[in-house]
Design a protein around this motif. Structure first.
Motif: not given
Length: 346
Positions: A38-45, A59-71
């Motif tokens: 979901f595109t948040s208000l802060w994302y648009r700002i 901002p991230e959408n799905q904590k994707e950076n954390e997911q990549i690092v974990k994998k």
């Protein structure tokens, strides 16, 4: 070969998802990080602050950076394929290189990433960290190098063979989705002017798009403006259902070709596209597709082909065959670029 595929995977019409399907066919093993959300208000700002020139990360959408690092911390990948990647942090790419120096990090985007409205602050910071950047915009190579790209490569647009292919249409399909001349896509000034020109001269035109197109609803009795776009199966069917499918280029991106360049003929549709050197290199004019350079030429060709069904069908069939013979599918295109990169690295 083990691949980590990162991108927005939502929606069956999503070209990122289509590229992921191609990677699934190429890889021996594949993992995925879905960045959709979901595109948040802060994302648009944050995005608008970035557009105004401030170095603000979106901002991230799905904590994707954390997911990549974990994998990456638990699995070795030969290739990490990041589609668009505007929410990926440079710290994430640096971690990958520290943890797995042999992993090849590839960035791909279908957009003109030399233009600020397609970028993000973290994307700009990541450009020098990618091993390879793949683009379908031939004219941005030097601009991307100036932004720090180490190795940038051009490929043509591609289609998804399991999604863009000719169907057996019913009479209802032709009625619900098609017509004489059709366009599926967002409003832009130049394409609107071309469509209005055709309608003004008495040709039947149908537009699937909604949004700003609705302003022109009822302007001409032979101009049909639908209040929505087309997605999934109906998207592909529409290119067959129309006698003539219009292919316009995004002026804001300075496009020389677009996804519809290959999607329309791959679906068995008859395409009239804006004339460019890249279009002419991909399809032979008058035999595999038709092109135009002015509204007057567009009108003349539409009038001709609407009453020459046999020629229209021959060109549509030849365009489909060209897509197949020249390997314009996602799988062939992505396989070729990955094999080229691996051969250089070996």
């Amino acid at each position: 070969m083990k691949i980590l595929s990162v991108g927005n995977m939502d929606g069956l019409s999503n070209t990122c998802l289509h590229r992921h399907w191609a990677l699934e066919k190429i890889a021996d093993e594949i993992d995925v990080v879905n960045t959709s959300g979901f595109t948040s208000l802060w994302y648009r700002i944050a995005y608008h602050l970035f557009l105004y020139g401030l170095p603000v990360r979106i901002p991230e959408n799905q904590k994707e950076n954390e997911q990549i690092v974990k994998k990456v911390s638990s699995t070795h990948y030969d290739i990490i394929w990041i589609d668009k990647g505007v929410t990926i942090y440079p710290e994430t790419l640096k971690y990958i290189k520290e943890k797995s120096p042999q992993t090849i990090i590839i960035s791909y985007s279908p957009d003109n990433m030399a233009l600020r409205h397609n970028q993000s602050q973290q994307y700009l910071e990541c450009i020098p960290l990618y091993d390879f950047i793949i683009t379908n915009k031939s004219y941005i190579l030097n601009d991307m190098r100036k932004l720090g790209a180490k190795d940038i490569r051009f490929i043509n647009n591609s289609y998804e063979s399991s999604f863009h292919y000719p169907r057996i249409l019913t009479n209802e399909d032709y009625k619900q989705l098609g017509g004489d001349i059709g366009f599926v896509g967002a409003w832009e000034k130049e394409r609107c002017e071309s469509i209005l020109y055709l309608a003004k001269h008495g040709l039947n035109v149908r537009v699937w798009g909604g949004g700003k197109w609705l302003k022109y609803k009822g302007m001409y009795p032979n101009l049909v403006i639908e209040n929505k776009g087309l997605y999934s199966e109906d998207y592909s069917k529409s290119f067959q259902a129309f006698k003539i499918s219009l292919c316009f280029l995004r002026k804001i991106n300075y496009d020389q070709q677009t996804t519809r360049t290959v999607e329309i003929p791959a679906c068995g549709g008859f395409m009239i596209a804006e004339r460019t050197a890249e279009h002419k290199a991909m399809f032979e004019e008058g035999k595999e597709a038709e092109f135009f350079s002015s509204n007057e030429e567009l009108l003349e060709k539409c009038q001709y082909y609407l009453i020459h069904e046999k020629e229209r069908k021959q060109i549509a069939d030849a365009g489909l065959k060209r897509c197949q013979i020249s390997g314009y599918s996602n799988e062939n295109t992505i396989r070729n670029v990955i094999e080229s990169i691996l051969n250089e690295k070996s």
